[in-house]
Design a protein around this motif. Structure first.
Motif, PDB file in Angstrom:
ATOM      1  N   TRP A 296       0.839  -1.208   0.000  1.00 57.16           N
ATOM      2  CA  TRP A 296       0.000   0.000   0.000  1.00 57.16           C
ATOM      3  C   TRP A 296       0.872   1.256   0.000  1.00 57.16           C
ATOM      4  O   TRP A 296       0.532   2.257  -0.654  1.00 57.16           O
ATOM      5  N   VAL A 297       1.966   1.224   0.743  1.00 53.25           N
ATOM      6  CA  VAL A 297       2.891   2.360   0.735  1.00 53.25           C
ATOM      7  C   VAL A 297       3.489   2.511  -0.653  1.00 53.25           C
ATOM      8  O   VAL A 297       3.531   3.618  -1.221  1.00 53.25           O
ATOM      9  N   ARG A 298       3.936   1.402  -1.217  1.00 57.43           N
ATOM     10  CA  ARG A 298       4.572   1.453  -2.542  1.00 57.43           C
ATOM     11  C   ARG A 298       3.575   1.915  -3.605  1.00 57.43           C
ATOM     12  O   ARG A 298       3.928   2.639  -4.534  1.00 57.43           O
ATOM     13  N   GLY A 299       2.336   1.487  -3.430  1.00 62.95           N
ATOM     14  CA  GLY A 299       1.304   1.897  -4.386  1.00 62.95           C
ATOM     15  C   GLY A 299       0.986   3.380  -4.302  1.00 62.95           C
ATOM     16  O   GLY A 299       0.531   3.987  -5.279  1.00 62.95           O
ATOM     17  N   MET A 300       1.201   3.951  -3.116  1.00 60.34           N
ATOM     18  CA  MET A 300       0.835   5.359  -2.940  1.00 60.34           C
ATOM     19  C   MET A 300       2.035   6.284  -2.795  1.00 60.34           C
ATOM     20  O   MET A 300       1.874   7.467  -2.477  1.00 60.34           O
ATOM     21  N   ASP A 301       3.245   5.758  -3.032  1.00 58.42           N
ATOM     22  CA  ASP A 301       4.439   6.603  -2.969  1.00 58.42           C
ATOM     23  C   ASP A 301       4.337   7.798  -3.911  1.00 58.42           C
ATOM     24  O   ASP A 301       4.667   8.929  -3.545  1.00 58.42           O
TER      25      ASP A 301
END
Lengths: 208, 182
Positions: free
Chosen positions: A69-74
């Protein structure tokens, strides 16, 4: 005995734990004071305290390199920081997990790779995360000039996640509501964010 | 096998996860048949009702939830031990219905996991599912008593009250005291 008392007093000073709980947070509520922190190491080699940030609006966001989720929203986070360039807004990321791929060396590598354009702290003691009730990554906490919590929750209405194929998948299609951006803009305009809370969606944070 | 000892298959899965660092990319999981029974929210409620009277442990998870995957071997051990005492263990997967690669991985993972589980996958958008089930994050373990009432909701929503498998075991033992009484 005195040493214990001094340690307890120091802890109380370090973490001004807010009272109460929010709609989607067991620890902190809208209007609560920001927990203070000191001496947290950052990916830029520096060490930061809450008093180092004096902008009108301060955004804290919990992150974890391993989290899809972090990587998707970086990209959305980086774009958020860019969108307020030149304005009195500071964004500070912090990582809490102790797993190797979330610790400081990995944070440095991840931040460089994706182009993080903000201070990224390692909260190894997990005191900041605990005081914020940060249980998901990413989870946004927007504080006003008086360092009272004004908004917490999602970046947008369509959280994005990196899939196993390496694609970015938006949960609810195209993003149409930019909660965190709008909350910051509201504070800069002298208004209160509405909504003040949304249900953050992401990976769980592991407290030791 | 000693209590608490992960099954070999689960251990291999876990080892793969740890060495990979992020999400495990298990290509062998692709093209497997669906291990999970696909259910709507209403159907999931009926699944729970159909298991009455009996204690139910429902483990809510997703392929993107690394901590869910890491703790699965311990759940397998719990399921093995408590299924002999008329406790039903279920898994409910919350991978997005559009996320084909995540669902394929989850099927492969469960196929290699073993354990006496019933596996289900919720055919629902994650935001809707979280609202409907009032979830903040995963993993979540729900424990229903013999009347179908949710008696325990174990989450990591509070940094100061993170659950472990010992909490599941303690909750089950407490419920079984009444259920197993002559």
């Amino acid at each position: 005995m005195m040493r214990r008392l001094r340690m307890a007093a120091a802890l109380l000073l370090f973490i001004a734990v807010p009272v109460g709980a929010g709609q989607y947070n067991d620890i902190i509520s809208i209007g609560d004071s920001m927990p203070s922190f000191s001496g947290l190491p950052a990916t830029d080699g520096g060490s930061y305290s809450s008093s180092d940030f004096d902008a009108d609006v301060l955004v804290l966001v919990s992150l974890a390199n391993h989290c899809p989720w972090v990587r998707g929203m970086d990209a959305g986070l980086i774009e958020l920081v860019e969108s307020f360039e030149g304005q009195d807004v500071e964004v500070v990321g912090f990582a809490v997990n102790h797993r190797e791929d979330d610790r400081l060396p990995a944070m440095i590598e991840h931040g460089k790779r994706v182009g993080y354009n903000f201070v990224y702290l390692f909260d190894e003691s997990q005191a900041l995360g605990r005081a914020l009730g940060a249980t998901r990554t990413p989870e946004y906490f927007v504080f006003d000039k008086a360092r009272k919590l004004a908004y917490t929750g999602l970046l947008t209405n369509s959280p994005a996640r990196e899939t196993r194929d390496g694609d970015v998948m938006f949960t609810n299609g195209a993003q149409t509501t930019f909660y965190t951006r709008d909350a910051i803009a509201a504070l800069l305009a002298g208004d209160q964010p509405d909504p003040a809370e949304t249900r953050a969606q992401g990976c769980s944070v592991k407290y030791e | 096998m000693m209590p608490g000892t992960p099954r070999p298959a689960a251990l291999i899965m876990l080892l793969g996860l740890m060495t990979c660092g992020t999400l495990p990319a298990d290509d062998s999981a692709l093209d497997r048949p669906e291990v999970m029974q696909v259910v709507s929210l209403a159907q999931w409620e009926r699944v729970l009702e159909a298991k009455q009277p009996g204690i139910i442990v429902a483990d809510l998870w997703a392929s993107w939830c690394v901590s869910c995957i890491e703790r699965f071997p311990k759940m397998v051990d719990l399921a093995d031990r408590f299924s002999q005492r008329n406790v039903t263990f279920l898994t409910l997967n919350l991978d997005d219905p559009q996320d084909a690669s995540g669902i394929e991985w989850s099927n492969g993972f469960l196929a290699g996991l073993g354990g006496t589980f019933g596996h289900y996958r919720l055919d629902e958008n994650l935001t809707v599912a979280f609202e409907a089930l009032d979830l903040m994050s995963l993993p979540v373990v729900l424990i229903h008593d013999g009347s179908g009432k949710e008696r325990h909701r174990l989450t990591n929503d509070n940094p100061n009250q993170q659950f472990t498998e010992a909490d599941i075991e303690a909750a089950l033992e407490a419920l079984l005291v009444g259920a197993e009484a002559p």
